[in-house]
Design a protein around this motif. Sequence first.
Motif, PDB file in Angstrom:
ATOM      1  N   ALA A  23      52.811  50.298  33.790  1.00 40.65           N
ATOM      2  CA  ALA A  23      52.623  49.622  32.606  1.00 40.65           C
ATOM      3  C   ALA A  23      52.373  49.606  31.097  1.00 40.65           C
ATOM      4  O   ALA A  23      53.218  49.795  30.681  1.00 40.65           O
ATOM      5  CB  ALA A  23      52.302  48.407  33.652  1.00 40.65           C
ATOM      6  N   GLY A  45      50.515  42.069  38.869  1.00 40.44           N
ATOM      7  CA  GLY A  45      51.908  42.094  38.235  1.00 40.44           C
ATOM      8  C   GLY A  45      52.478  41.909  39.672  1.00 40.44           C
ATOM      9  O   GLY A  45      53.709  41.345  39.715  1.00 40.44           O
ATOM     10  N   GLY A  73      56.096  42.792  36.430  1.00 36.76           N
ATOM     11  CA  GLY A  73      55.380  41.450  36.432  1.00 36.76           C
ATOM     12  C   GLY A  73      53.972  42.128  35.773  1.00 36.76           C
ATOM     13  O   GLY A  73      53.204  41.535  35.302  1.00 36.76           O
ATOM     14  N   ALA A  74      53.634  43.561  35.792  1.00 30.69           N
ATOM     15  CA  ALA A  74      52.726  44.067  35.171  1.00 30.69           C
ATOM     16  C   ALA A  74      52.630  43.722  33.247  1.00 30.69           C
ATOM     17  O   ALA A  74      51.902  43.538  32.814  1.00 30.69           O
ATOM     18  CB  ALA A  74      51.714  45.067  35.378  1.00 30.69           C
TER      19      ALA A  74
END
Length: 87
Positions: A23, A45, A73-74
């Motif tokens: 990420a 995340g 998510g991260a």
Amino acid sequence: MNLLTDYGILAWIIIGALAGALAKFIMPGRDPGGCMVTIALGIGGALLAGFIGNAIGWYDPGEGAGFIAAIVGAIIILFVYRLISRR
């Protein structure tokens, strides 16, 4: 067979580190923290992606998010952090 449930906390740390590092690689910039923050970012995340996926109905109850979802998510967490830290 689910990697995270079979190996427990060690798998969460390794997957979190990989997802957080990817990420940060995808969204380069000045972010605080070292290894521990990167691991926390990846784990956060994965938890965020699992929560959203369960709410939308992509995952069954108790089913966790996958590796790609953990990276997404991260990235979302990094994006929100950067929005907040600009002010």
